[in-house]
Design a protein around this motif. Structure first.
Motif, PDB file in Angstrom:
ATOM      1  N   LYS A 134       0.821  -1.220   0.000  1.00 47.45           N
ATOM      2  CA  LYS A 134       0.000   0.000   0.000  1.00 47.45           C
ATOM      3  C   LYS A 134       0.850   1.263   0.000  1.00 47.45           C
ATOM      4  N   ASN A 135       2.129   1.178   0.438  1.00 44.85           N
ATOM      5  CA  ASN A 135       3.024   2.332   0.450  1.00 44.85           C
ATOM      6  C   ASN A 135       3.911   2.419  -0.789  1.00 44.85           C
ATOM      7  N   ALA A 136       3.850   1.418  -1.635  1.00 42.57           N
ATOM      8  CA  ALA A 136       4.752   1.337  -2.783  1.00 42.57           C
ATOM      9  C   ALA A 136       4.126   1.932  -4.042  1.00 42.57           C
ATOM     10  N   LEU A 137       5.006   2.270  -4.983  1.00 44.12           N
ATOM     11  CA  LEU A 137       4.581   2.477  -6.365  1.00 44.12           C
ATOM     12  C   LEU A 137       4.843   1.161  -7.079  1.00 44.12           C
ATOM     13  N   HIS A 138       3.914   0.758  -7.907  1.00 44.49           N
ATOM     14  CA  HIS A 138       3.982  -0.535  -8.576  1.00 44.49           C
ATOM     15  C   HIS A 138       4.340  -0.324 -10.041  1.00 44.49           C
ATOM     16  N   ILE A 139       5.439  -0.944 -10.456  1.00 37.96           N
ATOM     17  CA  ILE A 139       5.925  -0.845 -11.828  1.00 37.96           C
ATOM     18  C   ILE A 139       5.542  -2.163 -12.491  1.00 37.96           C
ATOM     19  N   ILE A 140       4.647  -2.090 -13.460  1.00 37.39           N
ATOM     20  CA  ILE A 140       4.035  -3.296 -14.014  1.00 37.39           C
ATOM     21  C   ILE A 140       4.330  -3.384 -15.502  1.00 37.39           C
ATOM     22  N   GLY A 141       4.881  -4.527 -15.904  1.00 35.88           N
ATOM     23  CA  GLY A 141       5.178  -4.783 -17.309  1.00 35.88           C
ATOM     24  C   GLY A 141       4.126  -5.690 -17.914  1.00 35.88           C
ATOM     25  N   PHE A 142       3.414  -5.149 -18.898  1.00 33.05           N
ATOM     26  CA  PHE A 142       2.360  -5.896 -19.587  1.00 33.05           C
ATOM     27  C   PHE A 142       2.850  -6.346 -20.955  1.00 33.05           C
ATOM     28  N   LYS A 143       2.494  -7.556 -21.345  1.00 26.16           N
ATOM     29  CA  LYS A 143       2.714  -8.062 -22.703  1.00 26.16           C
ATOM     30  C   LYS A 143       1.392  -8.672 -23.138  1.00 26.16           C
ATOM     31  N   ASN A 144       0.827  -8.134 -24.198  1.00 29.57           N
ATOM     32  CA  ASN A 144      -0.490  -8.591 -24.658  1.00 29.57           C
ATOM     33  C   ASN A 144      -1.504  -8.558 -23.515  1.00 29.57           C
ATOM     34  N   GLU A 145      -1.471  -7.460 -22.747  1.00 26.01           N
ATOM     35  CA  GLU A 145      -2.387  -7.201 -21.643  1.00 26.01           C
ATOM     36  C   GLU A 145      -2.244  -8.158 -20.463  1.00 26.01           C
ATOM     37  N   LYS A 146      -1.166  -8.948 -20.446  1.00 27.36           N
ATOM     38  CA  LYS A 146      -0.900  -9.870 -19.333  1.00 27.36           C
ATOM     39  C   LYS A 146       0.322  -9.369 -18.576  1.00 27.36           C
ATOM     40  N   ILE A 147       0.273  -9.419 -17.234  1.00 24.79           N
ATOM     41  CA  ILE A 147       1.415  -8.997 -16.424  1.00 24.79           C
ATOM     42  C   ILE A 147       2.497 -10.070 -16.497  1.00 24.79           C
ATOM     43  N   VAL A 148       3.670  -9.669 -17.029  1.00 24.46           N
ATOM     44  CA  VAL A 148       4.784 -10.609 -17.154  1.00 24.46           C
ATOM     45  C   VAL A 148       6.035 -10.134 -16.412  1.00 24.46           C
ATOM     46  N   ALA A 149       6.038  -8.881 -15.944  1.00 28.70           N
ATOM     47  CA  ALA A 149       7.175  -8.352 -15.194  1.00 28.70           C
ATOM     48  C   ALA A 149       6.646  -7.335 -14.187  1.00 28.70           C
ATOM     49  N   TYR A 150       7.382  -7.186 -13.090  1.00 28.71           N
ATOM     50  CA  TYR A 150       6.868  -6.354 -12.010  1.00 28.71           C
ATOM     51  C   TYR A 150       7.994  -5.988 -11.049  1.00 28.71           C
ATOM     52  N   THR A 151       7.904  -4.797 -10.469  1.00 29.54           N
ATOM     53  CA  THR A 151       8.664  -4.419  -9.273  1.00 29.54           C
ATOM     54  C   THR A 151       7.769  -3.511  -8.433  1.00 29.54           C
ATOM     55  N   ARG A 152       8.213  -3.280  -7.213  1.00 30.61           N
ATOM     56  CA  ARG A 152       7.603  -2.227  -6.415  1.00 30.61           C
ATOM     57  C   ARG A 152       8.737  -1.337  -5.925  1.00 30.61           C
ATOM     58  N   ILE A 153       8.456  -0.042  -5.853  1.00 29.96           N
ATOM     59  CA  ILE A 153       9.481   0.904  -5.429  1.00 29.96           C
ATOM     60  C   ILE A 153       8.976   1.704  -4.229  1.00 29.96           C
ATOM     61  N   PHE A 154       9.938   2.141  -3.407  1.00 27.00           N
ATOM     62  CA  PHE A 154       9.616   2.896  -2.203  1.00 27.00           C
ATOM     63  C   PHE A 154      10.433   4.167  -2.154  1.00 27.00           C
ATOM     64  N   LYS A 155       9.821   5.218  -1.648  1.00 25.84           N
ATOM     65  CA  LYS A 155      10.551   6.475  -1.452  1.00 25.84           C
ATOM     66  C   LYS A 155      11.488   6.322  -0.251  1.00 25.84           C
ATOM     67  N   PRO A 156      12.488   7.205  -0.134  1.00 25.55           N
ATOM     68  CA  PRO A 156      13.405   7.113   1.005  1.00 25.55           C
ATOM     69  C   PRO A 156      12.636   7.100   2.332  1.00 25.55           C
ATOM     70  N   GLY A 157      13.043   6.180   3.210  1.00 24.86           N
ATOM     71  CA  GLY A 157      12.440   6.096   4.537  1.00 24.86           C
ATOM     72  C   GLY A 157      11.266   5.142   4.649  1.00 24.86           C
ATOM     73  N   ASP A 158      10.687   4.724   3.519  1.00 25.26           N
ATOM     74  CA  ASP A 158       9.540   3.812   3.591  1.00 25.26           C
ATOM     75  C   ASP A 158       9.956   2.359   3.786  1.00 25.26           C
ATOM     76  N   TYR A 159      11.143   1.990   3.315  1.00 29.52           N
ATOM     77  CA  TYR A 159      11.620   0.606   3.432  1.00 29.52           C
ATOM     78  C   TYR A 159      13.044   0.605   3.966  1.00 29.52           C
ATOM     79  N   PHE A 160      13.922   1.301   3.243  1.00 25.98           N
ATOM     80  CA  PHE A 160      15.289   1.561   3.677  1.00 25.98           C
ATOM     81  C   PHE A 160      15.431   3.066   3.852  1.00 25.98           C
ATOM     82  N   GLU A 161      16.589   3.491   4.333  1.00 27.26           N
ATOM     83  CA  GLU A 161      16.856   4.925   4.439  1.00 27.26           C
ATOM     84  C   GLU A 161      16.833   5.579   3.061  1.00 27.26           C
ATOM     85  N   LEU A 162      17.326   4.846   2.058  1.00 26.67           N
ATOM     86  CA  LEU A 162      17.312   5.326   0.672  1.00 26.67           C
ATOM     87  C   LEU A 162      16.072   4.799  -0.037  1.00 26.67           C
ATOM     88  N   SER A 163      15.821   5.306  -1.242  1.00 28.85           N
ATOM     89  CA  SER A 163      14.781   4.714  -2.086  1.00 28.85           C
ATOM     90  C   SER A 163      15.138   3.250  -2.327  1.00 28.85           C
TER      91      SER A 163
END
Length: 147
Positions: free
Chosen positions: A44-73
């Motif tokens: 819920k605190n992340a930004l979700h980076i979603i890779g679609f191929k033919n409308e299907k999710i085939v790749a993914y990451t989640r990213i966090f701003k500094p301080g949300d997970y580690f001290e850094l992004s």
């Protein structure tokens, strides 16, 4: 070719959430035979980076701003569907994630907790190992930084 979208948790459709969690479970729990709590309350605190191929999710990451997970992004839950890895989508989704950290969080300093066997992959993206390896969910990991 991947179509990559960046979404907040609230912007995810129910189906997108279902399919990205399914992909994470397929790889991290089933393929890697690792019993752990993937749904960790941090999505819920992340930004979700979603890779679609033919409308299907085939790749993914989640990213966090500094301080949300580690001290850094940070970038985590990096995953590509097993049957799509030959296309090198890991580089596409990671480059999109690195750019999203810069564009959304206004920083280029990123820390990751990488599976040790993927060190060269992350080196190719500009990450450098810091410290010694450690076990996370019974899988050897290393901390890596990108400035």
């Amino acid at each position: 070719m991947l179509e990559i979208k960046v979404k907040t948790f609230k912007e995810l459709s129910t189906l997108e959430l279902y399919y990205l969690l399914q992909l994470r479970s397929e790889v991290f729990v089933v393929e890697q035979d690792c019993i752990y709590q993937d749904i960790d309350g941090k999505d819920k605190n992340a930004l979700h980076i979603i890779g679609f191929k033919n409308e299907k999710i085939v790749a993914y990451t989640r990213i966090f701003k500094p301080g949300d997970y580690f001290e850094l992004s940070s970038i985590g839950r990096v995953v590509v569907a097993k049957n799509e890895r030959q296309h090198k989508y890991g580089y596409d989704i990671m480059n999109a994630s690195i750019n999203a950290v810069k564009n959304y969080f206004n920083t280029t300093d990123i820390k990751i907790s990488a599976q040790q066997h993927l060190e060269k992959f992350y080196n190719n993206l500009g990450f450098k190992k810091v410290g010694e390896w450690y076990l996370e969910d019974n899988i050897p990991h290393i901390a890596m930084l990108k400035k």
